[in-house]
Design an enzyme around this catalytic site. Sequence first.
Site, PDB file in Angstrom:
ATOM      1  N   LYS A  34     -43.088 -21.918 -37.943  1.00 47.38           N
ATOM      2  CA  LYS A  34     -44.095 -22.467 -37.463  1.00 47.38           C
ATOM      3  C   LYS A  34     -44.821 -22.048 -36.156  1.00 47.38           C
ATOM      4  O   LYS A  34     -46.000 -22.944 -36.447  1.00 47.38           O
ATOM      5  CB  LYS A  34     -43.172 -23.557 -36.596  1.00 47.38           C
TER       6      LYS A  34
ATOM      7  N   TYR B 191     -32.608 -23.166 -37.228  1.00 45.25           N
ATOM      8  CA  TYR B 191     -33.596 -23.197 -37.540  1.00 45.25           C
ATOM      9  C   TYR B 191     -34.407 -21.656 -37.167  1.00 45.25           C
ATOM     10  O   TYR B 191     -35.312 -21.341 -38.832  1.00 45.25           O
ATOM     11  CB  TYR B 191     -34.650 -23.805 -36.228  1.00 45.25           C
TER      12      TYR B 191
END
Length: 258
Positions: free
Chosen positions: A165, A158
């Site tokens: 995020k 990720y």
Amino acid sequence: MGLLDGQYAVVTGVANKRSIAWGIARAFDREGARIILTYQNERLLENVEKLAGELSRPPELVPLDVTDDTSLNSVAARVGEITDAVHVLVHSIAHAAREDLAGRFVDTSRDGFLMAQNISAYSLTALVRVLHPLLVNAHGASVIAMTHDGARRVMPNYNVMGVAKASLEASVRYLAWDLGKEHIRVNAISAGPIKTLAASGVKGISSALQLVTEKAPIPENITTEDVGNAAVFLAAPWSRYVTGHVLYVDSGLHIMGG
């Protein structure tokens, strides 16, 4: 009567029928909202047009490139021609270079890092800024951003998106503080793994889906419909005093240890 009757909702990020944003748009439509869908470019317009035909009321379609200030201002002007108030804004936009979603985070390029931050995080602030007068006119607007648990925990593959995020979630809190006195609520939904087009670019999505069934308190994977229902809660008056919050829709996986 629906929970969102008479409200206008701007929903960004619809790419195809598996998009989380599409699950949200369908839930809003079910509850009576008038939908304004943005699309990134002409290549995606055909998909969005086909999906638009499935809603009970024809949505307005507006082009949006969040990396271009001219496009952002054009969206604000176009939405202002459609309605004098935006009751709900859904930010479901994220992008990172594929090479920055694999290997080591330390190898992230400067350009890759800045691109992920610009598109995935800063775009929320940019959208809220240009739509601010219309959000104020709603007298109780709700802004909803889509995030992921990779913002607070390390998740292999990720990488730069997790950092983006985290920036997005911090932006949610600061925007909630800035706009609370104007009765504009700003929250995020952290969804569990769903096999969307965006998720297909992250290696290991199948393992993540399996992890939910093995470790989550509710051993079942969620759907875009589940996220849509959560978004309805955040959009409706039921959550009028909920702001600066991250709502997890992940079968409880985020509470589990390693």
